[in-house]
Design an enzyme around this catalytic site. Structure first.
Site, PDB file in Angstrom:
ATOM      1  N   GLU A  91       0.820  -1.210   0.000  1.00  0.00           N
ATOM      2  CA  GLU A  91       0.000   0.000   0.000  1.00  0.00           C
ATOM      3  C   GLU A  91       0.851   1.256   0.000  1.00  0.00           C
ATOM      4  O   GLU A  91       1.986   1.235   0.456  1.00  0.00           O
ATOM      5  CB  GLU A  91      -0.871   0.047   1.271  1.00  0.00           C
ATOM      6  CG  GLU A  91      -1.801  -1.117   1.403  1.00  0.00           C
ATOM      7  CD  GLU A  91      -2.781  -0.938   2.553  1.00  0.00           C
ATOM      8  OE1 GLU A  91      -3.101   0.208   2.929  1.00  0.00           O
ATOM      9  OE2 GLU A  91      -3.236  -1.962   3.064  1.00  0.00           O
ATOM     10  N   LYS A 102       2.019   4.638   1.595  1.00  0.00           N
ATOM     11  CA  LYS A 102       2.084   5.089   2.996  1.00  0.00           C
ATOM     12  C   LYS A 102       1.837   6.588   3.016  1.00  0.00           C
ATOM     13  O   LYS A 102       2.676   7.374   2.580  1.00  0.00           O
ATOM     14  CB  LYS A 102       3.450   4.758   3.598  1.00  0.00           C
ATOM     15  CG  LYS A 102       3.557   5.133   5.060  1.00  0.00           C
ATOM     16  CD  LYS A 102       4.863   4.611   5.632  1.00  0.00           C
ATOM     17  CE  LYS A 102       4.934   4.800   7.126  1.00  0.00           C
ATOM     18  NZ  LYS A 102       4.614   6.141   7.578  1.00  0.00           N
TER      19      LYS A 102
HETATM   20  P1  ATP Z   1       4.322   3.976  14.558  1.00  0.00           P
HETATM   21  O1  ATP Z   1       2.955   4.510  14.328  1.00  0.00           O
HETATM   22  O2  ATP Z   1       4.595   2.695  13.843  1.00  0.00           O
HETATM   23  O3  ATP Z   1       4.762   4.001  15.997  1.00  0.00           O
HETATM   24  P2  ATP Z   1       5.317   6.399  13.535  1.00  0.00           P
HETATM   25  O4  ATP Z   1       4.237   7.150  14.224  1.00  0.00           O
HETATM   26  O5  ATP Z   1       6.722   6.906  13.646  1.00  0.00           O
HETATM   27  O6  ATP Z   1       5.370   4.910  13.932  1.00  0.00           O
HETATM   28  P3  ATP Z   1       5.589   5.590  10.865  1.00  0.00           P
HETATM   29  O7  ATP Z   1       6.839   4.905  11.251  1.00  0.00           O
HETATM   30  O8  ATP Z   1       5.735   6.648   9.866  1.00  0.00           O
HETATM   31  O9  ATP Z   1       4.842   6.248  12.070  1.00  0.00           O
HETATM   32  O10 ATP Z   1       4.607   4.452  10.280  1.00  0.00           O
HETATM   33  C1  ATP Z   1       3.411   3.928  10.731  1.00  0.00           C
HETATM   34  C2  ATP Z   1       2.210   4.831  10.443  1.00  0.00           C
HETATM   35  O11 ATP Z   1       1.993   5.022   9.050  1.00  0.00           O
HETATM   36  C3  ATP Z   1       0.892   4.260  10.885  1.00  0.00           C
HETATM   37  O12 ATP Z   1       0.709   4.394  12.276  1.00  0.00           O
HETATM   38  C4  ATP Z   1      -0.106   5.078  10.087  1.00  0.00           C
HETATM   39  O13 ATP Z   1      -0.413   6.276  10.781  1.00  0.00           O
HETATM   40  C5  ATP Z   1       0.663   5.477   8.834  1.00  0.00           C
HETATM   41  N1  ATP Z   1       0.133   4.925   7.571  1.00  0.00           N
HETATM   42  C6  ATP Z   1       0.088   5.627   6.419  1.00  0.00           C
HETATM   43  N2  ATP Z   1      -0.402   4.891   5.417  1.00  0.00           N
HETATM   44  C7  ATP Z   1      -0.704   3.665   5.932  1.00  0.00           C
HETATM   45  C8  ATP Z   1      -1.241   2.462   5.374  1.00  0.00           C
HETATM   46  N3  ATP Z   1      -1.567   2.354   4.103  1.00  0.00           N
HETATM   47  N4  ATP Z   1      -1.399   1.403   6.213  1.00  0.00           N
HETATM   48  C9  ATP Z   1      -1.066   1.489   7.523  1.00  0.00           C
HETATM   49  N5  ATP Z   1      -0.554   2.603   8.093  1.00  0.00           N
HETATM   50  C10 ATP Z   1      -0.363   3.689   7.322  1.00  0.00           C
END
Ligand code: ATP
Length: 572
Positions: free
Chosen positions: A239, A241
């Site tokens: 997917e 992100k």
């Molecule tokens: P985490 O939420 O894993 O603690 P983080 O806040 O630093 O880490 P990222 O490392 O950038 O965030 O990655 C995870 C986040 O990406 C998810 O919590 C969600 O908010 C976001 N996200 C964006 N697109 C998607 C998607 N298609 N599926 C799942 N999550 C997504």
């Protein structure tokens, strides 16, 4: 149970820094509490009246509490102030000034009164109610009531310790996963404790997701290449992100609630999404998750994160909603019309979600395709980056929604550069330094930060951070940290290093670093044989991450994995 007896537990918890001992004391408390009072006992030991997502606040400042103490005790405000200056704690101040023995109120009665104070609208009303309550309490009880009201109970009881205590209460360590699962599905330990008391193990086995109880979010692991994704997942869903903020939306009839990554209820901030959910979804009851991102309606382009994040605001909500409308890119379905979807495989959840979001406007499906080809993943990744997205997420097709856990069912691949970390690290501030040179005039020049170790529910230091903030931000940091400063290291902080000021582990910041190194100075990942891990050239890339609780910080295990990833990248 009398509130006086309950306060004895507060007292005993305060005396210990050993987590095992804390769990034993809590077990004793939970054993004694009746089904009617156990939830209240749980919330109060965590210093609140309800789980955080219910957003109950007392709304009483230090000044107003002092006013109430002075009126209840019939002493001058000045006297309260001077005793407070001397003692440094308003709870201790109240204890000294209350000279009567109290009316022997029960735990439920005191809880009820506290709830009335929190729910009263006017400050005057709140103060009057507090005066009345104080008049019915002994000094010993008043001490804890005052601390709860000011949010300064600080017993160091975390969720993990309470879960341990609940499993001790059940009498078997093997049942701990069952308690964790129930908690992950409702984020409400008071509710879990109550169900357990009423229905035992069976009640937990039958525990289900329900609207308006946020589900603890599933989180992603990281890798550094598309090949790694395929090695781990083989055929998987890939997917886009989206770089916005995560929302879990709950709908039942015409009622909608939205929860943040941190499980705070934020419905009032996003009227456009609430409207969108009501218009776009036909089902009666739904829980789904997506990433909210501001989209330019003319061009359909995404706004950058800095713009999207401005939508998280208390004031000017309507104007900003017009200026920067949000779209919710939905990527998971957790509940639908009475049916718990968390245990169903991802592919089935996704198909149902696609069916649900046929004709929509505000709600969109996240872009996804299924593959086992690293080249296709790489192309999609490059394409995502060129469209201003953060990277991609890959998902195991047959995996359930693993509430509250970070594992390889979901994998994130972000832009990463050789020689730097594959990801930023979220750390908790545990203390600060006064600063030297130019910073000395600000009274703060560096932070001691830590990562989370779930197995012991503690915070292990990983670095000092002295760059990345503007002067204004340092000033704000000091102001906020001074409100939570402690006279000694917090019981849940494990540190070999001293600081000028210890603080309660509360605020999370995101830092970037050049690399992770091994260091004898830090406790993250340290064992009797091996050094701990440390960040080299750390710099803050965010101010307080209000969407993360201290327990949501990066874990020691993740740091170890980042260390290994970085070694692999530099070897390639
Ligand atoms: P985490 O939420 O894993 O603690 P983080 O806040 O630093 O880490 P990222 O490392 O950038 O965030 O990655 C995870 C986040 O990406 C998810 O919590 C969600 O908010 C976001 N996200 C964006 N697109 C998607 C998607 N298609 N599926 C799942 N999550 C997504």
């Amino acid at each position: 149970m009398l509130f006086r007896e309950y306060s004895e537990y507060f007292h005993r918890l305060e005396q210990t820094t050993s987590r095992l001992e804390m769990a034993d004391i809590l077990k004793e408390l939970l054993d004694r509490a009746s089904a009617e009072e156990i939830d209240k006992a749980v919330y109060l030991t965590m210093g609140s009246l309800l789980p955080a997502f219910r957003g109950v606040e007392f709304g009483l400042s230090e000044k107003l509490v002092m006013d109430a103490i002075s009126k209840a005790c019939g002493v001058r405000l000045r006297q309260v102030e001077s005793l407070y200056r001397q003692k440094g704690d308003l709870g201790d101040t109240a204890q000294e000034l209350v000279s009567w023995r109290g009316r022997g109120l029960s735990l439920s009665q005191v809880y009820g009164e506290l709830m009335l104070i929190a729910r009263s609208r006017g400050t005057l009303d709140k103060v009057m109610k507090l005066i009345n309550l104080l008049k019915g309490l002994s000094g010993f009880e008043a001490k804890y009531v005052v601390r709860v009201i000011l949010g300064r109970l600080r017993l160091g009881v975390g969720e993990a310790t309470l879960i341990d205590a609940l499993s001790l209460m059940l009498g078997s360590k093997d049942l701990k996963p069952l308690i964790e699962r129930a908690y992950n599905l409702c984020s409400d330990l008071g509710l879990v404790a109550k169900r357990l008391k009423e229905g035992g193990e069976r009640a937990l086995e039958e525990f289900k997701v329900q609207p308006f109880y946020p589900i603890r979010m599933a989180l992603a692991e990281r890798v550094v290449s598309a090949e790694d994704i395929v090695k781990r997942l083989v055929r998987c869903g890939v997917e886009a992100k989206y770089d916005g903020f995560r929302l879990q939306a709950h709908k039942q009839g015409s009622k909608v609630e939205l929860y943040s990554r941190n499980l705070e209820e934020m419905t009032h901030m996003f009227p456009d999404i609430v409207k969108g959910i009501l218009e776009d979804i036909q089902a009666q009851e739904v829980i789904l998750e997506g990433e909210a991102i501001a989209v330019n309606e003319e061009t359909e382009d995404f706004y950058p994160f800095q713009v999207t994040i401005q939508r998280k605001r208390k004031y000017g909500v309507e104007e900003y909603a017009k200026e920067y409308p949000l779209k919710l890119f939905c990527f998971d379905l957790l509940y639908l019309d009475g049916e718990d979807y968390t245990l169903k495989p991802f592919l089935e959840r996704r198909e149902k979600l696609e069916g649900l979001l046929k004709k929509t406007n505000t709600l969109r499906l996240s872009q996804m395709f299924i593959t086992d080809q690293p080249e296709l993943i790489n192309n999609f990744f490059e394409d995502a980056i060129s469209r201003g997205l953060e990277g991609i997420m890959a998902k195991r097709l047959d995996a359930p929604y693993t509430a509250g856990s970070r594992n390889f069912n979901w994998i994130k691949l972000k832009r990463s550069y050789r020689g730097t970390l594959a990801d930023t690290v979220d750390v908790v501030i545990v203390g600060y330094y006064y600063g030297k040179g130019a910073r000395a005039k600000l009274g703060i020049g560096g932070l001691l930060v830590a990562v989370y170790e779930p197995s012991t529910d503690t915070f292990k230091t990983i670095s000092k951070v002295g760059s990345g903030f503007t002067e204004q931000e340092w000033i704000k940091l000091k102001q906020s940290l001074d409100l939570i400063k402690l006279s000694h290291k917090h019981p849940r902080v494990d540190s070999l290093i001293e600081v000028d000021v210890w603080v309660e582990p509360k605020y999370v910041i995101t830092v970037n670093a050049d690399e992770i190194t091994r260091s004898p100075l830090h406790t993250a990942g340290k064992t009797s044989e091996e050094h701990g891990y440390a960040l080299r050239f750390p710099r803050a890339v965010s101010f307080f991450r209000e969407d993360k609780k201290p327990e949501d910080a990066t874990t020691v295990e993740e740091v170890v994995r980042l260390y290994q990833l970085q070694r692999r990248v530099s070897l390639e």
